[in-house]
Design a protein around this motif. Sequence first.
Motif, PDB file in Angstrom:
ATOM      1  N   PRO A  81      84.895 -37.309 -16.019  1.00  0.00           N
ATOM      2  CA  PRO A  81      84.889 -38.706 -15.552  1.00  0.00           C
ATOM      3  C   PRO A  81      84.065 -38.865 -14.281  1.00  0.00           C
ATOM      4  O   PRO A  81      83.985 -37.958 -13.450  1.00  0.00           O
ATOM      5  CB  PRO A  81      86.370 -38.993 -15.266  1.00  0.00           C
ATOM      6  CG  PRO A  81      87.143 -37.875 -15.866  1.00  0.00           C
ATOM      7  CD  PRO A  81      86.229 -36.701 -15.914  1.00  0.00           C
ATOM      8  N   THR A  82      83.442 -40.017 -14.136  1.00  0.00           N
ATOM      9  CA  THR A  82      82.834 -40.435 -12.878  1.00  0.00           C
ATOM     10  C   THR A  82      83.286 -41.875 -12.640  1.00  0.00           C
ATOM     11  O   THR A  82      83.991 -42.453 -13.457  1.00  0.00           O
ATOM     12  CB  THR A  82      81.291 -40.378 -12.929  1.00  0.00           C
ATOM     13  OG1 THR A  82      80.802 -41.494 -13.675  1.00  0.00           O
ATOM     14  CG2 THR A  82      80.796 -39.076 -13.549  1.00  0.00           C
ATOM     15  N   SER A  83      82.843 -42.470 -11.557  1.00  0.00           N
ATOM     16  CA  SER A  83      83.213 -43.865 -11.304  1.00  0.00           C
ATOM     17  C   SER A  83      82.374 -44.820 -12.132  1.00  0.00           C
ATOM     18  O   SER A  83      82.650 -46.031 -12.166  1.00  0.00           O
ATOM     19  CB  SER A  83      83.070 -44.199  -9.816  1.00  0.00           C
ATOM     20  OG  SER A  83      81.740 -44.027  -9.398  1.00  0.00           O
ATOM     21  N   THR A  84      81.344 -44.283 -12.819  1.00  0.00           N
ATOM     22  CA  THR A  84      80.515 -45.122 -13.703  1.00  0.00           C
ATOM     23  C   THR A  84      80.541 -44.524 -15.119  1.00  0.00           C
ATOM     24  O   THR A  84      81.577 -44.538 -15.768  1.00  0.00           O
ATOM     25  CB  THR A  84      79.084 -45.237 -13.157  1.00  0.00           C
ATOM     26  OG1 THR A  84      78.541 -43.918 -12.957  1.00  0.00           O
ATOM     27  CG2 THR A  84      79.073 -45.997 -11.843  1.00  0.00           C
ATOM     28  N   GLU A  85      79.408 -44.022 -15.575  1.00  0.00           N
ATOM     29  CA  GLU A  85      79.350 -43.439 -16.919  1.00  0.00           C
ATOM     30  C   GLU A  85      79.757 -41.965 -16.857  1.00  0.00           C
ATOM     31  O   GLU A  85      79.333 -41.231 -15.959  1.00  0.00           O
ATOM     32  CB  GLU A  85      77.933 -43.550 -17.486  1.00  0.00           C
ATOM     33  CG  GLU A  85      77.425 -44.973 -17.620  1.00  0.00           C
ATOM     34  CD  GLU A  85      78.115 -45.749 -18.720  1.00  0.00           C
ATOM     35  OE1 GLU A  85      78.838 -45.128 -19.525  1.00  0.00           O
ATOM     36  OE2 GLU A  85      77.947 -46.985 -18.760  1.00  0.00           O
ATOM     37  N   PRO A  86      80.564 -41.497 -17.821  1.00  0.00           N
ATOM     38  CA  PRO A  86      80.992 -40.090 -17.791  1.00  0.00           C
ATOM     39  C   PRO A  86      79.828 -39.123 -17.957  1.00  0.00           C
ATOM     40  O   PRO A  86      78.789 -39.465 -18.520  1.00  0.00           O
ATOM     41  CB  PRO A  86      81.938 -39.990 -19.002  1.00  0.00           C
ATOM     42  CG  PRO A  86      82.320 -41.386 -19.341  1.00  0.00           C
ATOM     43  CD  PRO A  86      81.160 -42.241 -18.940  1.00  0.00           C
ATOM     44  N   ILE A  87      80.015 -37.929 -17.438  1.00  0.00           N
ATOM     45  CA  ILE A  87      79.120 -36.818 -17.744  1.00  0.00           C
ATOM     46  C   ILE A  87      79.541 -36.281 -19.112  1.00  0.00           C
ATOM     47  O   ILE A  87      80.711 -35.936 -19.319  1.00  0.00           O
ATOM     48  CB  ILE A  87      79.223 -35.700 -16.692  1.00  0.00           C
ATOM     49  CG1 ILE A  87      78.971 -36.258 -15.279  1.00  0.00           C
ATOM     50  CG2 ILE A  87      78.259 -34.565 -17.024  1.00  0.00           C
ATOM     51  CD1 ILE A  87      77.620 -36.862 -15.084  1.00  0.00           C
ATOM     52  N   VAL A  88      78.593 -36.223 -20.046  1.00  0.00           N
ATOM     53  CA  VAL A  88      78.901 -35.755 -21.395  1.00  0.00           C
ATOM     54  C   VAL A  88      77.951 -34.613 -21.746  1.00  0.00           C
ATOM     55  O   VAL A  88      76.753 -34.821 -21.959  1.00  0.00           O
ATOM     56  CB  VAL A  88      78.776 -36.886 -22.437  1.00  0.00           C
ATOM     57  CG1 VAL A  88      79.084 -36.345 -23.841  1.00  0.00           C
ATOM     58  CG2 VAL A  88      79.712 -38.035 -22.093  1.00  0.00           C
ATOM     59  N   ILE A  89      78.496 -33.415 -21.772  1.00  0.00           N
ATOM     60  CA  ILE A  89      77.748 -32.212 -22.134  1.00  0.00           C
ATOM     61  C   ILE A  89      78.063 -31.915 -23.594  1.00  0.00           C
ATOM     62  O   ILE A  89      79.230 -31.826 -23.974  1.00  0.00           O
ATOM     63  CB  ILE A  89      78.172 -31.032 -21.238  1.00  0.00           C
ATOM     64  CG1 ILE A  89      77.889 -31.356 -19.763  1.00  0.00           C
ATOM     65  CG2 ILE A  89      77.492 -29.737 -21.668  1.00  0.00           C
ATOM     66  CD1 ILE A  89      78.605 -30.438 -18.787  1.00  0.00           C
ATOM     67  N   ASP A  90      77.055 -31.785 -24.424  1.00  0.00           N
ATOM     68  CA  ASP A  90      77.292 -31.604 -25.853  1.00  0.00           C
ATOM     69  C   ASP A  90      76.082 -30.907 -26.460  1.00  0.00           C
ATOM     70  O   ASP A  90      74.982 -31.464 -26.455  1.00  0.00           O
ATOM     71  CB  ASP A  90      77.518 -32.972 -26.516  1.00  0.00           C
ATOM     72  CG  ASP A  90      77.788 -32.875 -28.017  1.00  0.00           C
ATOM     73  OD1 ASP A  90      77.986 -31.753 -28.522  1.00  0.00           O
ATOM     74  OD2 ASP A  90      77.787 -33.928 -28.677  1.00  0.00           O
ATOM     75  N   PHE A  91      76.277 -29.692 -26.949  1.00  0.00           N
ATOM     76  CA  PHE A  91      75.146 -28.974 -27.532  1.00  0.00           C
ATOM     77  C   PHE A  91      75.627 -27.948 -28.551  1.00  0.00           C
ATOM     78  O   PHE A  91      76.726 -27.398 -28.431  1.00  0.00           O
ATOM     79  CB  PHE A  91      74.318 -28.272 -26.451  1.00  0.00           C
ATOM     80  CG  PHE A  91      75.088 -27.300 -25.592  1.00  0.00           C
ATOM     81  CD1 PHE A  91      75.174 -25.956 -25.932  1.00  0.00           C
ATOM     82  CD2 PHE A  91      75.727 -27.729 -24.429  1.00  0.00           C
ATOM     83  CE1 PHE A  91      75.888 -25.061 -25.144  1.00  0.00           C
ATOM     84  CE2 PHE A  91      76.439 -26.840 -23.635  1.00  0.00           C
ATOM     85  CZ  PHE A  91      76.520 -25.499 -23.993  1.00  0.00           C
ATOM     86  N   ALA A  92      74.793 -27.719 -29.549  1.00  0.00           N
ATOM     87  CA  ALA A  92      75.027 -26.612 -30.466  1.00  0.00           C
ATOM     88  C   ALA A  92      74.660 -25.324 -29.743  1.00  0.00           C
ATOM     89  O   ALA A  92      73.706 -25.291 -28.957  1.00  0.00           O
ATOM     90  CB  ALA A  92      74.178 -26.765 -31.723  1.00  0.00           C
ATOM     91  N   THR A  93      75.406 -24.258 -30.011  1.00  0.00           N
ATOM     92  CA  THR A  93      75.049 -22.976 -29.403  1.00  0.00           C
ATOM     93  C   THR A  93      74.035 -22.225 -30.259  1.00  0.00           C
ATOM     94  O   THR A  93      73.613 -21.127 -29.904  1.00  0.00           O
ATOM     95  CB  THR A  93      76.300 -22.104 -29.162  1.00  0.00           C
ATOM     96  OG1 THR A  93      77.014 -21.931 -30.377  1.00  0.00           O
ATOM     97  CG2 THR A  93      77.203 -22.751 -28.125  1.00  0.00           C
ATOM     98  N   ALA A  94      73.644 -22.838 -31.386  1.00  0.00           N
ATOM     99  CA  ALA A  94      72.456 -22.384 -32.112  1.00  0.00           C
ATOM    100  C   ALA A  94      71.234 -23.005 -31.451  1.00  0.00           C
ATOM    101  O   ALA A  94      71.344 -23.933 -30.640  1.00  0.00           O
ATOM    102  CB  ALA A  94      72.545 -22.807 -33.576  1.00  0.00           C
ATOM    103  N   ALA A  95      70.058 -22.516 -31.799  1.00  0.00           N
ATOM    104  CA  ALA A  95      68.824 -23.065 -31.229  1.00  0.00           C
ATOM    105  C   ALA A  95      68.636 -24.523 -31.614  1.00  0.00           C
ATOM    106  O   ALA A  95      67.906 -25.259 -30.948  1.00  0.00           O
ATOM    107  CB  ALA A  95      67.626 -22.241 -31.683  1.00  0.00           C
ATOM    108  N   SER A  96      69.309 -24.942 -32.675  1.00  0.00           N
ATOM    109  CA  SER A  96      69.260 -26.339 -33.113  1.00  0.00           C
ATOM    110  C   SER A  96      70.509 -26.636 -33.906  1.00  0.00           C
ATOM    111  O   SER A  96      71.082 -25.740 -34.544  1.00  0.00           O
ATOM    112  CB  SER A  96      68.025 -26.581 -34.006  1.00  0.00           C
ATOM    113  OG  SER A  96      68.087 -27.832 -34.650  1.00  0.00           O
TER     114      SER A  96
END
Length: 338
Positions: free
Chosen positions: A171-186
Amino acid sequence: MSDVSLDRQVSIPEVRQLGIELLTKVGTPTEYAVIITDSLIEAQSVGHASHGVIRLLEYSNSVAKGSVKANVEPVVKSATESAVVIDGGWGWGQIACRLAMTEVTQRAKKTGIAVATIQNCNHIGRLGEYVERLAAEGLVSMMWCNGDPAVAAYGGRERLFGTNPFAAGIPTSTEPIVIDFATAASAEGKLRVARANGQQIPPNTVIDADGKPSTEPNDFYNGGALLPFGGHKGYCLTLMIELLGGGLSQIHPNVSPKYTYGWGTVLIAMDPTKLVPMDLFLEDVDHATNVIRATSPSDPTQPVLVPGDVENKNRAKSKTELTISNAVWESLQELANS
């Protein structure tokens, strides 16, 4: 060079109507069809076509094959104050994840931390959607899942792991930090989009059936494998998700003789107010992210971003229409008319 566009703009109401139609056509309750379609539209709107409406093709086929039981309702199998096991019943993964979110939200706000696993779970869509929703509730979260074998071990060439995505929401006071990635190269879905559009893929993404590097997406579908991202370091994270996603959900790791199919999902939520006043937590997070964004870029035309910025910009540009591959849209129309 051809001026023919690979994409088209389609109004969101038109996409939504088609998605709901396709899902209800295969026996999905309308309430679930709306949730799933909106989830795919959200992924498309933020720029992740790999988890967008292209998935309607796969989902319809999965029901036809019997992999997805379209009208099954997920249930809480067991629960404690801070842990819950969801049985997805081999229904829609997005519906099981909605139940998991509800359960961890209630428990984390009471105890400070909560974890959910999902058994008998189908494809759950874009993980960033769930951690972003939890961040909007003021919760820090992490989520991961293993899935069907697609990725080779570091130095190997056999498919041993899923693409094993990881996500975190802050959470932040504005837009959340969203980390999202495949652990494959793609993400595998990106290969699917490239194949549909007749495009090549970046180097160091896949190997062919003989273990040779390739930039042709079809080489993956013809017996090749994705590579882990980041060499041996990405491989370690892929392995962690495989063991914990598969083991804690009892979907099992891919290399287990017990594994047959499914997405072994783990969702953890934490209430920062149980550790620090929320205003102090947000002060730190806001200050840090503001400093990072203000960092002098190495390329003046490319400002420094934090995770979630790209998606928020894409979302702002996609309020009424979605950019969809011509090939994908035509395939969806054919499916609707079949």
